[in-house]
Structures are given as structure tokens and as C-alpha cells.
Design a protein around this motif. Structure first.
Motif, PDB file in Angstrom:
ATOM      1  N   SER A 143       4.479   3.663   9.209  1.00  0.00           N
ATOM      2  CA  SER A 143       5.305   2.640   8.442  1.00  0.00           C
ATOM      3  C   SER A 143       5.371   3.061   6.990  1.00  0.00           C
ATOM      4  O   SER A 143       4.428   3.459   6.343  1.00  0.00           O
ATOM      5  N   ASP A 146       8.551  -1.659   2.958  1.00  0.00           N
ATOM      6  CA  ASP A 146       7.967  -3.066   3.102  1.00  0.00           C
ATOM      7  C   ASP A 146       7.192  -3.575   4.234  1.00  0.00           C
ATOM      8  O   ASP A 146       7.253  -2.808   5.005  1.00  0.00           O
ATOM      9  N   THR A 147       6.117  -4.244   3.929  1.00  0.00           N
ATOM     10  CA  THR A 147       5.147  -4.877   5.040  1.00  0.00           C
ATOM     11  C   THR A 147       6.175  -5.541   6.096  1.00  0.00           C
ATOM     12  O   THR A 147       7.196  -6.184   5.949  1.00  0.00           O
ATOM     13  N   GLU A 166       0.010  -7.108  10.509  1.00  0.00           N
ATOM     14  CA  GLU A 166       0.634  -6.669   9.313  1.00  0.00           C
ATOM     15  C   GLU A 166       0.439  -5.379   8.960  1.00  0.00           C
ATOM     16  O   GLU A 166      -0.579  -4.809   8.915  1.00  0.00           O
ATOM     17  N   ARG A 168       1.427  -2.373   6.494  1.00  0.00           N
ATOM     18  CA  ARG A 168       1.981  -1.851   5.230  1.00  0.00           C
ATOM     19  C   ARG A 168       2.329  -0.454   5.170  1.00  0.00           C
ATOM     20  O   ARG A 168       2.047   0.178   6.096  1.00  0.00           O
ATOM     21  N   SER A 169       2.873  -0.107   4.051  1.00  0.00           N
ATOM     22  CA  SER A 169       3.400   1.258   3.761  1.00  0.00           C
ATOM     23  C   SER A 169       2.159   1.928   3.744  1.00  0.00           C
ATOM     24  O   SER A 169       0.930   1.918   3.073  1.00  0.00           O
ATOM     25  N   ASP A 171       0.377   2.674   6.654  1.00  0.00           N
ATOM     26  CA  ASP A 171      -0.460   2.396   7.730  1.00  0.00           C
ATOM     27  C   ASP A 171       0.086   3.320   9.029  1.00  0.00           C
ATOM     28  O   ASP A 171       1.247   3.549   9.058  1.00  0.00           O
ATOM     29  N   THR A 193       8.265  -6.085  -0.782  1.00  0.00           N
ATOM     30  CA  THR A 193       6.783  -5.917  -0.779  1.00  0.00           C
ATOM     31  C   THR A 193       6.320  -4.573  -0.817  1.00  0.00           C
ATOM     32  O   THR A 193       5.003  -4.268  -1.133  1.00  0.00           O
ATOM     33  N   ARG A 204      12.306  -1.382   5.204  1.00  0.00           N
ATOM     34  CA  ARG A 204      11.175  -0.480   5.856  1.00  0.00           C
ATOM     35  C   ARG A 204      11.634   0.465   6.564  1.00  0.00           C
ATOM     36  O   ARG A 204      12.697   0.399   7.449  1.00  0.00           O
TER      37      ARG A 204
END
Length: 230
Positions: A143, A146-147, A166, A168-169, A171, A193, A204
Motif C-alpha cells: 500500500s 492514503d490509509t 487499516e 497505511r502507506s 504496509d 491521510t 491510494r
């Protein structure tokens, strides 16, 4: 491979499904964002495919093989060959396996296809299974930006039980083994985010690297699929 046996913060969401938060540092993320821009501007462009459930809200580009519902093709819609899978992504996938599982199985999966998905603020991905491949090699997902809420379910139904994670960037999420054919989707993106230093103004990016299981000379459908992402 020089990764630790298991990465810090590694979470097994389901048997064979592993979330590794913060796997990529900011420098690696920025480099991938720049590469994604190049790939998205390439011959494959960005496409919002139409599936059985309607037109996808996520825009996608394909590398290695061209994905269209519900098959892989060696050529783009205009007849040109699909850009090959960049070595950086096959290497990334093997690193991801080592981080998630502590080792890379022997023989190592022959990763040959990647889907680069762009989620705008309101984009979602319906619950679906990745069944267009002819191998059960784990799917490796990274990823950026954005989350999001990543909903990881079971192999029998699009409904419960599922787990919301969740992402996140930076991950990593890997799913294989008993969870390889599990339903999964993205019901929400949290706009704004992402770290501004990432160089991605909004949205994202999700990169999923897969092994198609198709021989290099094959040109045609990989068989029926139950994917119905919208």
C-alpha cells in the motif's frame, strides 16, 4: 534474503494471511510512487474495467499480463504486447514473502504479473476472490498513499466472518496457504491521510504481485473466475 525471521509488528490476520505494518520506509515508498507514475503513463494506461457488478471505481494498470474480467492476456486491447513485469516488483514480492512468512518457499513462486490500482478518495473495491491465476502462490500486496480499510474475509462467502485491517502507506499484506482464495475488498479510503513527503498529492496506490501460472506462450483466458470487484 537478509530480513529478520519475522518482521517487527507482524500480524497473522488469518492462517496464511499476514499484515506487516510499516514494511517499506519513506524512501522506498517514494521510489515506488515514482515508478507507478511511469507505469500508469505507459502503454497499458489506466483502466476502470467493467465487471459483472458494474464499472470499477478503481483505475488499474497491468504489468506482465493484462488483466481484464475475468482472464489474463499477453496483449493490450490495442494489440500491443503487455509491458513485462519489472524486476523490481518480482524482487519486492520475494522480499515480502520472507517478511511475512520468515522464508521464501522452494521453489520460489514465479511471479510474473502485477496490478497497480489507484483509489481516488471515494473509490472502493467490492468483496472478491483472486481466482484468475492457475497457481496458489501467495499474493503480495503493498500500500502507498492514503490509509484504507482492507476487509479480509473467508473462502466460502463474501459476508462475515471477516476482519477489517487499516492499511497505511508502506504496509505489506500477504495472503496464501489456507487464505489464498479468501474474499477481500476495500470498503473505504481515508482521504488526505498520506504523508505529504511521499509525493502523492491524494489517493491510494495498491500494488499486488501475483504468479499467473500461465506458460509464457499462452494467449487466452485463464478460466472462469468468481471475481466481481466493483
Amino acid at each position: 534474503m537478509d530480513e529478520p525471521l519475522f518482521s517487527p509488528g507482524r500480524v497473522e490476520v488469518a492462517p496464511g494471511a499476514v499484515h506487516v505494518p510499516g514494511w517499506l520506509d519513506l524512501e522506498e515508498q517514494r521510489a515506488l510512487v515514482d515508478l507507478c507514475r511511469e507505469w500508469m503513463r505507459g502503454p497499458g494506461g489506466m483502466t476502470r474495467h467493467r465487471t459483472r457488478g458494474g464499472t470499477m471505481s478503481v483505475a488499474m494498470t497491468s504489468l506482465g499480463w493484462y488483466w481484464r474480467p475475468y482472464r489474463y492476456s499477453a496483449t493490450l486491447p490495442d494489440g500491443r504486447p503487455v509491458p513485462p513485469l519489472p524486476p523490481v516488483l518480482s524482487t519486492l514480492a520475494l522480499r515480502g514473502l520472507a517478511a511475512a512468512y520468515g522464508t521464501v518457499p522452494a521453489p520460489a513462486p514465479a511471479y510474473d504479473v502485477a496490478l497497480v490500482n489507484f483509489y481516488a478518495a471515494t473509490a472502493t473495491m467490492g468483496m472478491h476472490r483472486d481466482t484468475d491465476e492457475r497457481t496458489d502462490a501467495p499474493v503480495v500486496s503493498v500500500s502507498l498513499g492514503d490509509t484504507c480499510v482492507f476487509r479480509f474475509g473467508n473462502t466460502a462467502t463474501r459476508t462475515r466472518p471477516y476482519t477489517d485491517v487499516e492499511l497505511r502507506s508502506g504496509d505489506l499484506f500477504v495472503f496464501g496457504g489456507p487464505s489464498r482464495w479468501a474474499y477481500h475488498g476495500v470498503p473505504r479510503v481515508f482521504a488526505g491521510t498520506a504523508n505529504p513527503a511521499l509525493g502523492l498529492e491524494s489517493g491510494r496506490i495498491n500494488i499486488t504481485v501475483r504468479a499467473s501460472g500461465l506458460p509464457p506462450a499462452e494467449r487466452g483466458p485463464a478460466g472462469a473466475s468468481s471475481s466481481e470487484a466493483v
